[in-house]
Design a protein around this motif. Sequence first.
Motif, PDB file in Angstrom:
ATOM      1  N   GLU A  87       0.847  -1.190   0.000  1.00  0.00           N
ATOM      2  CA  GLU A  87       0.000   0.000   0.000  1.00  0.00           C
ATOM      3  C   GLU A  87       0.884   1.242   0.000  1.00  0.00           C
ATOM      4  O   GLU A  87       1.737   1.401   0.868  1.00  0.00           O
ATOM      5  CB  GLU A  87      -0.931   0.005   1.213  1.00  0.00           C
ATOM      6  CG  GLU A  87      -1.912  -1.147   1.212  1.00  0.00           C
ATOM      7  CD  GLU A  87      -2.997  -0.985   2.264  1.00  0.00           C
ATOM      8  OE1 GLU A  87      -3.375   0.170   2.567  1.00  0.00           O
ATOM      9  OE2 GLU A  87      -3.457  -2.013   2.781  1.00  0.00           O
ATOM     10  N   GLY A  88       0.657   2.139  -0.944  1.00  0.00           N
ATOM     11  CA  GLY A  88       1.505   3.314  -1.056  1.00  0.00           C
ATOM     12  C   GLY A  88       2.847   2.952  -1.668  1.00  0.00           C
ATOM     13  O   GLY A  88       3.153   1.789  -1.947  1.00  0.00           O
ATOM     14  N   ASN A  89       3.658   3.987  -1.848  1.00  0.00           N
ATOM     15  CA  ASN A  89       4.966   3.804  -2.493  1.00  0.00           C
ATOM     16  C   ASN A  89       6.138   4.166  -1.587  1.00  0.00           C
ATOM     17  O   ASN A  89       7.263   3.741  -1.842  1.00  0.00           O
ATOM     18  CB  ASN A  89       5.048   4.648  -3.763  1.00  0.00           C
ATOM     19  CG  ASN A  89       3.916   4.372  -4.710  1.00  0.00           C
ATOM     20  OD1 ASN A  89       3.026   5.191  -4.878  1.00  0.00           O
ATOM     21  ND2 ASN A  89       3.903   3.201  -5.340  1.00  0.00           N
ATOM     22  N   ALA A  90       5.891   4.981  -0.563  1.00  0.00           N
ATOM     23  CA  ALA A  90       6.980   5.407   0.322  1.00  0.00           C
ATOM     24  C   ALA A  90       6.400   5.779   1.677  1.00  0.00           C
ATOM     25  O   ALA A  90       5.228   6.159   1.791  1.00  0.00           O
ATOM     26  CB  ALA A  90       7.720   6.604  -0.277  1.00  0.00           C
ATOM     27  N   THR A  91       7.209   5.649   2.685  1.00  0.00           N
ATOM     28  CA  THR A  91       6.905   6.176   4.019  1.00  0.00           C
ATOM     29  C   THR A  91       8.102   6.995   4.449  1.00  0.00           C
ATOM     30  O   THR A  91       9.249   6.551   4.302  1.00  0.00           O
ATOM     31  CB  THR A  91       6.656   5.038   5.027  1.00  0.00           C
ATOM     32  OG1 THR A  91       5.446   4.364   4.674  1.00  0.00           O
ATOM     33  CG2 THR A  91       6.508   5.578   6.435  1.00  0.00           C
ATOM     34  N   LEU A  92       7.852   8.185   4.969  1.00  0.00           N
ATOM     35  CA  LEU A  92       8.979   9.030   5.363  1.00  0.00           C
ATOM     36  C   LEU A  92       8.592   9.933   6.509  1.00  0.00           C
ATOM     37  O   LEU A  92       7.422  10.253   6.720  1.00  0.00           O
ATOM     38  CB  LEU A  92       9.454   9.875   4.190  1.00  0.00           C
ATOM     39  CG  LEU A  92       8.495  10.963   3.681  1.00  0.00           C
ATOM     40  CD1 LEU A  92       9.278  12.086   3.037  1.00  0.00           C
ATOM     41  CD2 LEU A  92       7.540  10.380   2.640  1.00  0.00           C
TER      42      LEU A  92
END
Length: 255
Positions: free
Chosen positions: A185-190
Amino acid sequence: MFERELKAAREAALEAGAVIERLRRSGVRYGRKAGRELVSEADLEAAALLERRLLGAFPGDGWLSEEHRDSPARLRAARTWVVDPIDGTREFLQGIPEYAVSIALVVGGEPVLGVVHNPATGELFAAACCGAEERPPTEPTGQPFEALVGRGEHAWDDLPPLPEGTIVRPVGSVAYRLALLARGEGNATLTGFGRAEWDVAAGVALCRAAGLRVTGVLGDPLTFNQPRPIVRGLLAAEPGLHARLTRFFAQFVRE
């Protein structure tokens, strides 16, 4: 490798999740710690249970948890459990189903397994990451992407600069965000903010097991079970997108 430890962590997370949900349904007391962070009786009961279960099964291991007094003995241990009984206490108290039990085992400064359990949704994420390999880079340069970010950072407009066209999705617990990312799910976490090791260690293990790259925001390596257990910022993404983002963030670094 680590099959027994992963099984014990899964079972402990589910048991702690049941305690958390029982207290949520019956009404939970809460207050603030010395640093003004929220804490509830569910945090404390779950923390005690996790310590009993994990150190009961592996008594020679070190222990690092948000709700326990830290001891330098963990620095001498060959292995250390890094645990947050509820990552996302604010969401828990507000009734937002984006909190999680977070359990990691750290060996030699690296998380070797991670378990993240959202008791509100029943989701359980668990994986060992020893020997896991990164995916080949596939993210085309310039393609818009979805970033999973903190609810507070989003609400207070406290996010780091992001490439134009980025789709932002706020999610409460950072452990839960990393678990969702590992699932696809999603492409990045930051995050540009410092995080306690217990917030992110399990999620880092899950992402690495899924072939994602996880570092500091500028690509710097992460080390766990440090004397001061803080991670200074975090970036998790598919390797191609990760490289694109570290280049993007580097332009904001002062010489």
